[in-house]
Motif scaffolding. Structure first.
Motif, PDB file in Angstrom:
ATOM      1  N   LYS A   1       0.874  -1.289  -0.152  1.00 42.90           N
ATOM      2  CA  LYS A   1       0.074   0.079  -0.031  1.00 42.90           C
ATOM      3  C   LYS A   1       0.772   1.142  -0.117  1.00 42.90           C
ATOM      4  CE  LYS A   1      -4.125  -1.560   2.462  1.00 42.90           C
ATOM      5  NZ  LYS A   1      -4.953  -1.253   3.697  1.00 42.90           N
ATOM      6  N   SER A   2       0.505   2.288  -0.565  1.00 39.84           N
ATOM      7  CA  SER A   2       0.701   3.745  -0.410  1.00 39.84           C
ATOM      8  C   SER A   2       0.098   4.172   0.507  1.00 39.84           C
ATOM      9  CB  SER A   2       0.893   4.491  -1.733  1.00 39.84           C
ATOM     10  OG  SER A   2      -0.583   4.469  -2.268  1.00 39.84           O
ATOM     11  N   TRP A   3       0.373   5.590   0.958  1.00 40.92           N
ATOM     12  CA  TRP A   3      -0.315   6.128   2.075  1.00 40.92           C
ATOM     13  C   TRP A   3      -1.695   6.502   1.799  1.00 40.92           C
ATOM     14  CZ3 TRP A   3      -2.043  11.266   2.044  1.00 40.92           C
ATOM     15  CH2 TRP A   3      -1.450  12.107   1.223  1.00 40.92           C
ATOM     16  N   THR A   4      -2.064   6.615   0.308  1.00 42.27           N
ATOM     17  CA  THR A   4      -3.238   7.304   0.070  1.00 42.27           C
ATOM     18  C   THR A   4      -4.285   5.767   0.082  1.00 42.27           C
ATOM     19  OG1 THR A   4      -2.747   6.720  -2.396  1.00 42.27           O
ATOM     20  CG2 THR A   4      -2.560   9.106  -1.429  1.00 42.27           C
ATOM     21  N   ASP A   5      -3.806   4.689  -0.027  1.00 40.11           N
ATOM     22  CA  ASP A   5      -4.630   3.591   0.050  1.00 40.11           C
ATOM     23  C   ASP A   5      -5.067   3.293   1.372  1.00 40.11           C
ATOM     24  OD1 ASP A   5      -4.190   2.526  -2.619  1.00 40.11           O
ATOM     25  OD2 ASP A   5      -2.250   1.719  -1.839  1.00 40.11           O
ATOM     26  N   TYR A   6      -4.863   4.008   2.340  1.00 40.32           N
ATOM     27  CA  TYR A   6      -5.615   3.892   3.858  1.00 40.32           C
ATOM     28  C   TYR A   6      -6.689   4.956   4.011  1.00 40.32           C
ATOM     29  CZ  TYR A   6      -1.221   1.151   5.003  1.00 40.32           C
ATOM     30  OH  TYR A   6      -0.457   0.253   5.069  1.00 40.32           O
ATOM     31  N   ILE A   7      -6.907   5.562   3.023  1.00 38.22           N
ATOM     32  CA  ILE A   7      -7.794   6.677   3.169  1.00 38.22           C
ATOM     33  C   ILE A   7      -9.122   6.345   2.365  1.00 38.22           C
ATOM     34  CG2 ILE A   7      -8.392   9.098   2.685  1.00 38.22           C
ATOM     35  CD1 ILE A   7      -5.608   9.873   2.565  1.00 38.22           C
ATOM     36  N   GLY A   8     -10.171   6.280   3.195  1.00 38.87           N
ATOM     37  CA  GLY A   8     -11.597   6.014   2.484  1.00 38.87           C
ATOM     38  C   GLY A   8     -11.859   4.377   2.204  1.00 38.87           C
ATOM     39  N   PHE A   9     -11.034   3.677   2.454  1.00 30.20           N
ATOM     40  CA  PHE A   9     -11.280   2.240   2.093  1.00 30.20           C
ATOM     41  C   PHE A   9     -10.798   1.284   3.031  1.00 30.20           C
ATOM     42  CE2 PHE A   9      -9.716  -1.594  -0.167  1.00 30.20           C
ATOM     43  CZ  PHE A   9     -10.953  -2.028  -0.502  1.00 30.20           C
ATOM     44  N   LYS A  10     -11.942   0.373   3.146  1.00 26.16           N
ATOM     45  CA  LYS A  10     -11.674  -0.708   4.118  1.00 26.16           C
ATOM     46  C   LYS A  10     -12.132  -2.106   3.321  1.00 26.16           C
ATOM     47  CE  LYS A  10     -12.467  -2.294   8.874  1.00 26.16           C
ATOM     48  NZ  LYS A  10     -13.280  -1.990  10.171  1.00 26.16           N
ATOM     49  N   PRO A  11     -11.673  -2.980   3.427  1.00 27.04           N
ATOM     50  CA  PRO A  11     -12.090  -4.353   2.785  1.00 27.04           C
ATOM     51  C   PRO A  11     -13.385  -4.882   3.444  1.00 27.04           C
ATOM     52  CG  PRO A  11      -9.876  -4.690   3.283  1.00 27.04           C
ATOM     53  CD  PRO A  11     -10.153  -3.490   4.051  1.00 27.04           C
ATOM     54  N   ALA A  12     -14.060  -5.475   2.513  1.00 29.53           N
ATOM     55  CA  ALA A  12     -15.526  -5.970   3.013  1.00 29.53           C
ATOM     56  C   ALA A  12     -15.240  -7.014   4.175  1.00 29.53           C
ATOM     57  CB  ALA A  12     -16.256  -6.520   1.858  1.00 29.53           C
ATOM     58  N   ALA A  13     -16.233  -7.285   5.093  1.00 27.01           N
ATOM     59  CA  ALA A  13     -16.065  -8.388   6.047  1.00 27.01           C
ATOM     60  C   ALA A  13     -15.628  -9.764   5.508  1.00 27.01           C
ATOM     61  CB  ALA A  13     -17.319  -8.458   6.966  1.00 27.01           C
ATOM     62  N   GLU A  14     -16.182 -10.157   4.521  1.00 25.96           N
ATOM     63  CA  GLU A  14     -15.814 -11.395   3.994  1.00 25.96           C
ATOM     64  C   GLU A  14     -14.447 -11.490   3.474  1.00 25.96           C
ATOM     65  OE1 GLU A  14     -18.390  -9.279   0.680  1.00 25.96           O
ATOM     66  OE2 GLU A  14     -18.521  -9.566   2.946  1.00 25.96           O
ATOM     67  N   ASP A  15     -13.985 -10.359   3.300  1.00 25.67           N
ATOM     68  CA  ASP A  15     -12.520 -10.366   2.678  1.00 25.67           C
ATOM     69  C   ASP A  15     -11.455 -10.256   3.688  1.00 25.67           C
ATOM     70  OD1 ASP A  15     -13.293 -10.419  -0.133  1.00 25.67           O
ATOM     71  OD2 ASP A  15     -13.682  -8.335  -0.276  1.00 25.67           O
ATOM     72  N   ARG A  16     -12.006 -10.039   4.893  1.00 22.32           N
ATOM     73  CA  ARG A  16     -11.237  -9.906   6.234  1.00 22.32           C
ATOM     74  C   ARG A  16     -11.162 -11.210   6.908  1.00 22.32           C
ATOM     75  NH1 ARG A  16     -14.115  -5.447   6.902  1.00 22.32           N
ATOM     76  NH2 ARG A  16     -14.610  -5.969   8.978  1.00 22.32           N
ATOM     77  N   LYS A  17     -11.587 -12.294   6.372  1.00 18.97           N
ATOM     78  CA  LYS A  17     -11.636 -13.544   7.105  1.00 18.97           C
ATOM     79  C   LYS A  17     -10.433 -14.522   6.728  1.00 18.97           C
ATOM     80  CE  LYS A  17     -16.493 -13.261   8.269  1.00 18.97           C
ATOM     81  NZ  LYS A  17     -17.954 -14.063   8.032  1.00 18.97           N
ATOM     82  N   ILE A  18     -10.045 -15.438   7.681  1.00 21.21           N
ATOM     83  CA  ILE A  18      -9.005 -16.467   7.501  1.00 21.21           C
ATOM     84  C   ILE A  18      -9.982 -17.706   8.121  1.00 21.21           C
ATOM     85  CG2 ILE A  18      -6.864 -17.359   7.716  1.00 21.21           C
ATOM     86  CD1 ILE A  18      -5.690 -14.704   7.567  1.00 21.21           C
ATOM     87  N   SER A  19      -9.966 -18.755   7.182  1.00 22.29           N
ATOM     88  CA  SER A  19     -10.537 -19.934   7.549  1.00 22.29           C
ATOM     89  C   SER A  19      -9.387 -21.055   7.674  1.00 22.29           C
ATOM     90  CB  SER A  19     -11.713 -20.488   6.745  1.00 22.29           C
ATOM     91  OG  SER A  19     -12.333 -21.534   7.256  1.00 22.29           O
ATOM     92  N   LEU A  20      -9.169 -21.409   8.737  1.00 16.40           N
ATOM     93  CA  LEU A  20      -8.215 -22.641   8.952  1.00 16.40           C
ATOM     94  C   LEU A  20      -8.754 -23.826   9.342  1.00 16.40           C
ATOM     95  CD1 LEU A  20      -5.024 -23.438   9.176  1.00 16.40           C
ATOM     96  CD2 LEU A  20      -5.240 -22.289  11.511  1.00 16.40           C
ATOM     97  N   GLN A  21      -8.620 -24.943   8.377  1.00 19.56           N
ATOM     98  CA  GLN A  21      -8.910 -26.281   9.118  1.00 19.56           C
ATOM     99  C   GLN A  21      -7.615 -27.088   9.501  1.00 19.56           C
ATOM    100  OE1 GLN A  21     -10.382 -25.489   5.345  1.00 19.56           O
ATOM    101  NE2 GLN A  21     -11.895 -24.189   6.829  1.00 19.56           N
TER     102      GLN A  21
END
Length: 219
Positions: free
Chosen positions: A90-110
């Protein structure tokens, strides 16, 4: 006064412009299965929810989402320890105004039941959840900004749980007498003693601004 208003409007416009420049690249769902028998796992990620369940085929499987800006480094050592860590382009502008959707912030481990020696999980600003499982050695779990919940964790030697701004709750396989217990609680309540020396296994619990409720069960 007009200059102050004009300056404020300029600042707001500047933020919106930067938000438009920030990354909105879509995430791609991926999975990973190592081709060797894994004996240990170390997941060290940021801003990701972690859910752990049992594997149906005695292999390790990981499901996750990533893009060119937010991705993971996954490797297996010569000792067959799997490591997964967060990586970013990421560049510093990538931290402004954007957050990944909840389903993209999950890790499933079996993971296979009773075949791993050690399991280490660490994240920030999200929860960690584990279903009933066993390891032959130790489990170490940490969340800074989230809670830890689990059911019927069975460890061979040690269980370590650490949270900040979150709660710890769950059940541990074994009796109260099986564990030497060390707890450190700040700004919260706990049903465990501060210190208990006797026990063949160890249970270390640390909570800052959260409650702890751990019960012991015999299977």
């Amino acid at each position: 006064m007009k200059k102050i208003v004009l300056l404020a409007l300029c600042l707001v416009s500047f933020v919106f412009i930067l938000s438009g420049c920030s990354s909105s690249e879509s995430f791609e769902e991926k999975s990973y299965t190592p081709d060797v028998q894994i004996v240990g796992i170390n997941l060290d990620v940021e801003d990701r929810e972690i859910k752990v369940s049992l594997s149906e085929d005695e292999q390790v499987h990981i499901q996750y989402s990533e893009n060119s800006k937010e991705y993971y480094d996954i490797s297996v050592s010569d000792e067959n320890v799997l490591t997964m860590t967060s990586a970013s382009n990421k560049s510093w502008t990538d931290y402004i105004g954007f957050k990944p959707a909840a389903e993209d912030r999950k890790i499933s481990l079996q993971i296979p039941n009773g075949l791993l020696e050690n399991l280490t999980l660490s994240t920030t600003n999200e929860d960690i959840t584990l279903s009933a499982l066993a390891v032959t050695g130790s489990i170490n779990i940490s969340s800074n900004g989230g809670s830890i919940s689990f059911e019927n964790l069975d460890v061979g030697s040690a269980l370590s749980l650490t949270v900040k701004n979150g709660d710890i709750s769950g059940t541990v396989v074994g009796s109260y007498d099986d564990f030497a217990i060390q707890t450190e609680i700040k700004k919260g309540e706990s049903n465990l003693p501060d210190n208990k020396d006797s026990g063949e296994k160890t249970l270390n619990v640390s909570s800052n601004n959260g409650d702890v409720n751990i019960e012991f069960v015999n299977e």
